[in-house]
Write a protein that holds these residues in place. Structure first.
Motif, PDB file in Angstrom:
ATOM      1  N   SER A 117       0.839  -1.201   0.000  1.00  0.00           N
ATOM      2  CA  SER A 117       0.000   0.000   0.000  1.00  0.00           C
ATOM      3  C   SER A 117       0.874   1.251   0.000  1.00  0.00           C
ATOM      4  O   SER A 117       0.676   2.165  -0.810  1.00  0.00           O
ATOM      5  N   SER A 206      -9.922   1.529  10.397  1.00  0.00           N
ATOM      6  CA  SER A 206     -11.150   0.878   9.968  1.00  0.00           C
ATOM      7  C   SER A 206     -11.647   1.597   8.712  1.00  0.00           C
ATOM      8  O   SER A 206     -12.009   2.775   8.742  1.00  0.00           O
ATOM      9  N   GLU A 248     -16.848   1.494   1.045  1.00  0.00           N
ATOM     10  CA  GLU A 248     -17.528   1.549   2.338  1.00  0.00           C
ATOM     11  C   GLU A 248     -18.651   2.586   2.297  1.00  0.00           C
ATOM     12  O   GLU A 248     -18.440   3.700   1.815  1.00  0.00           O
TER      13      GLU A 248
END
Ligand SMILES: Cc1ncc(C[n+]2csc(CCOP(=O)(O)OP(=O)(O)O)c2C)c(N)n1
Length: 866
Positions: A117, A206, A248
């Motif tokens: 990443s 998260s 999300e």
């Protein structure tokens, strides 16, 4: 011109039936642009759209632009830095980040960590660090920066070069428990302010919570400015997020809020490496196109940063639009394959598609084709995009930055399906990485994964420090210094509750009255942030609309329907209430922004977010957990709480579990007060802890909508209220009867049932002591923290007999204190396990066996048992 939208390209069923006519139209339009300029061209296009609509042609322009950079080469500003040095620095960050993860895993295979990443995001971070991200210091408020969580190693790598972390710290990445023994500080896996309170500001681990939080932080800065509390005018919120993360619901849910509020203080950089954990984000589509449509439709300024500078020449030579055409039918799954393969493969399979592309690739070696950069790996292009975003006014900006996941990890990782979880590189891969980024490491240093830091007086290090100095200092850096806010004396705002003298009211009503009083306090009042998610009327708060107004960045441009009413709906630029609409995710993000203002802005605010208790910990529990990580200070009010107290609303609304979840959050103090006086004492104590003692705690209080007589709160009960319980009353056995003695514990609305049970039992000759339990979780914490007798045991020592506890929550809540009941006494718990349903309170309490009759029955059984 070819249609460059993938969706239309794939859907187009009819080819050009009259190319000559098409050419005439095209030529006419191009001539118009050339002679009259873009403004006139836009006017004519608008006119054509209007005509198309009125002629029922059923056409709307695509929101997608070609798969090229939004900022053309001729509008790219000159790069203000030293490119060679910045590239060198970026390479060092990449190396140290990689070494950190690989070393940790070589030593302890179970530590985890991510390389790929950050490998994709390194340049996106570095451009920000070198030129844009302003730090907070004595003279400026600074920017807020949200970092993509799995890229944390890169941020540590930079802090290491900056001298803020040591080599030993880096060697203890993900070893927070064992690090101190080795004289190091452990580095948390992801950004966690709880674990690194002087470093990380925003928890982003998260997925989705970072994005939504960044929007509400940006909006809260506007709120502070408009209310003239703190001028946040020149400050920005930057957020670097993943393209997979955009899936999300939280990532997307507040996009229109950001544009509606014209948050031009907000810049998102979406790291479009086209991959997530398991595979491509949109294998059969194109995530950059999809996000472009989404953001543009939501009213954002969209900057596509697709290709690096070495493509400029190719585009310039591509007179037929062959590249754009080829991109138009290349889906992301294929793009990823191109990323994973070498220059030769790309020559054959991308440039080999047609003669025009072949021609473009002529004169380039396979190596050069391999090194063609995507936009998100080109510091010059990134700088241009950031500068445009920084200067853009009237809208939030998203930069869609095209990158390669695992960039530079070679055959071992770049673009590989499995790259997300790769934590190790073999020797050959390490040497390839060293060569790829021209790292000044010997073979042995590279294969031993040695960290590298240039000499303090090297050009790179001097440059690194100078750039940060110009931007105000180092970052991320979390600060905690904030002014104390004076809290008025309890009696000055809450005597209606503490000396209620039997007056009937619900604890929700009492809270709203108390809040109204606090808002009038000169010092504290302005710092209060009342937050609702479209439920102010449910909780009887409509009077506050008029009293303090609802915040609106544009004031009120309409005449409200109820203008004549004393409670009329009033929106104002300096309105104080944050009315978030039906978005608990938004409201909790808003609460978090206010609750961390003391740290983020050095200016303490005190939010009270009041909501249906079921839609709190259950609905947005993870966001509350993140707020706890961010060391939020404020109040959460779970109103209309309890499984049986909210009679008719039924299964989805009746909360029997929030106290169970609240108890699992270490810095959350959760209370279920029965009476208005208790509630007032808790709010008072909480304000003192948070605003005066500046403790990193937040409070959760459940409030009920049941009206009943509110007793006075004796001053000597306050200590017990705060610590979790106090003796409310004794009910001696009726004269002449002596059938035993019991102790009854009750909390919240069920305390009134406990009192009724005690009266029943006393009449039958069973003497009762009744304790009001205000916080099961505080009692349990106290018990676990002590080796000797805990507070609960001490309180219960004043009483005798078996102990019966009843609450409006699941049994596990009162069960949590079982270990702290004095030895030798039976302990029975009554709770509301199961699904809620609709009926009257009386019927529900009988059904769940928490009514007076059930409590009395349990007590009789316990007394009679041998
Ligand atoms: C709420 C949540 N769900 C799942 C995860 C596990 N997870 C961590 S990273 C990741 C993929 C991230 O992909 P992307 O956002 O595209 O970032 P990249 O690493 O590809 O740059 C997932 C699913 C998480 N951290 N949070």
């Amino acid at each position: 011109m070819t249609d460059h939208s993938l969706t239309r390209f794939l859907a187009s069923s009819h080819a050009d039936t009259d190319p000559a006519e098409t050419a005439e139209w095209r030529d006419a339009f191009l001539a118009l642009v050339a002679t009259e300029g873009p403004q006139r061209a836009r006017f004519v296009l608008d006119e054509l759209v209007r005509l198309a609509r009125s002629s029922q042609v059923d056409w709307t322009p695509e929101l997608v632009t070609p798969y090229v950079n939004t900022i053309p080469v001729d509008r790219q500003p000159a790069f203000p830095g030293d490119l060679a040095i910045e590239e060198k620095l970026a390479s060092l960050m990449r190396w140290n980040a990689l070494a950190m993860v690989a070393r940790a895993n070589a030593a302890y295979g179970d530590l985890g960590g991510h390389i790929a990443s950050y490998a994709s995001a390194a340049d996106l971070f570095e451009a920000g660090f070198n030129h844009f991200f302003r730090a907070r210091n004595e003279t400026q408020g600074g920017d807020l920066v949200f970092f993509q969580p799995h890229s944390a190693p890169g941020v540590y790598a930079r802090a290491f070069l900056e001298g803020r972390l040591t080599e030993n710290d880096l060697a203890h990445y993900r070893q927070e428990i064992t690090a101190p023994a080795a004289g190091a500080r452990g580095l948390s896996s992801y950004p966690h302010p709880w674990l690194m309170p002087d470093f990380w500001q925003f928890p982003t681990g998260s997925m989705g919570l970072g994005p939504i939080s960044s929007i509400y932080h940006a909006r809260f800065m506007r709120y502070l400015t408009h209310r003239q509390l703190l001028d946040c005018g020149a400050r920005k919120v930057w957020g670097v997020f993943g393209d997979g993360e955009m899936d999300e619901p939280e990532s997307m849910s507040a996009l229109t809020l950001a544009s509606r509020e014209k948050l031009d203080n907000l810049v998102w950089v979406v790291n479009c490496n086209l991959q997530r954990l398991d595979g491509p984000v949109r294998g059969n589509g194109r995530i950059i196109d999809e996000l472009e449509k989404l953001f543009r439709g939501a009213g954002w300024n969209v900057i596509k940063l697709v290709w690096g500078s070495d493509w400029d020449g190719l585009f310039a030579r591509d007179t037929t639009g062959a590249l754009v055409k080829a991109f138009a039918h290349t889906v992301d799954g294929q793009m990823q394959t191109f990323a994973a393969k070498d220059g030769r493969f790309n020559r054959e399979h991308f440039f080999g598609q047609d003669d025009e592309l072949k021609r473009l690739a002529q004169g380039m070696t396979d190596e050069q084709i391999d090194r063609l950069k995507r936009g998100g790996h080109d510091l010059v292009k990134i700088h241009a995009a950031y500068a445009a975003a920084d200067a853009h006014q009237g809208q939030p900006t998203v930069i869609l930055a095209h990158t390669k996941k695992g960039y530079g990890m070679g055959a071992a990782g770049q673009g590989k399906m499995t790259t997300h979880s790769q934590k190790k590189l073999d020797e050959a891969a390490l040497l390839e990485f060293r060569n790829r980024f021209n790292l000044p490491l010997t073979d042995a240093q590279a294969t031993n994964l040695e960290f590298f830091k240039p000499a303090a007086d090297s050009a790179e290090m001097r440059y690194l420090h100078r750039q940060r100095e110009q931007l105000g200092g180092y970052l991320p850096k979390r600060q905690t210094k904030a002014d104390k806010v004076a809290v008025p004396h309890l009696g000055s705002y809450a005597s209606f509750a503490t000396a209620a003298a039997g007056k009937e009211m619900s604890t929700t009503m009492a809270f709203v009255r108390l809040l109204g009083n606090l808002l009038k306090d000169k010092a504290l009042g302005p710092r209060i942030v009342p937050i609702v998610a479209d439920e102010a009327r449910t909780f009887g708060m409509a009077n506050l609309f008029k009293q303090v107004g609802i915040y609106s960045s544009v004031g009120q441009s309409y005449e409200p329907e109820d203008i004549g009413s004393v409670l009329s709906y009033r929106e104002a630029l300096d309105g104080q209430i944050l009315e978030e609409g039906i978005s608990e995710a938004g409201a909790i993000a808003s609460w978090t922004a206010a609750a961390t203002s003391y740290s983020v802005h050095g200016f303490a605010m005190l939010p009270f977010y009041i909501y249906y208790s079921m839609f709190g910990f259950q609905r947005v529990g993870d966001a509350i957990w993140a707020a706890a990580d961010q060391r939020a200070r404020g109040f959460l009010l779970g109103a209309t709480s309890g499984r049986t107290t909210l009679g008719g609303e039924g299964l989805q609304h009746q909360d029997g579990s929030s106290h169970l979840v609240a108890a699992t959050i270490p810095n959350c103090k959760a209370y279920d007060p029965a009476f208005a006086g208790e509630m007032a004492a808790i709010v008072d104590h909480g304000m003192r802890e948070m605003l005066l003692e500046q403790k990193d705690v937040f409070y959760y209080l459940t409030l009920m909508n049941e009206n009943y007589a509110q007793p006075d709160l004796p001053a000597d009960a306050i200590d017990g209220v705060i610590r979790g319980c106090y003796k409310f009353a004794s009910y001696p056995a009726a004269a002449g009867k002596s059938a035993g003695v019991v102790t009854l514990l009750g909390s919240g609305a069920i305390l009134t049932e406990v009192v009724k049970a005690a009266q029943l039992l006393a009449g039958e000759g069973i003497a009762c002591d009744v304790f009001s339990v205000t916080s099961w979780s505080e009692l349990a914490r106290d018990g676990h923290a002590r080796s000797e007798q805990g507070f609960l045991a001490g309180q219960l020592a004043q009483s005798r007999g078996p102990v019966i506890a009843a609450t409006d929550y699941v049994r596990a809540v009162p069960e949590s204190v079982r270990a702290f009941i004095p030895a030798g006494r039976r302990y029975l718990t009554l709770g509301t396990d199961g699904f809620g349903r609709s009926d009257t309170r009386a019927a529900l309490r009988a059904f769940f066996q928490v009514d007076a009759a059930s409590i009395a029955a349990a007590a009789r059984g316990a007394v009679e048992a041998p």
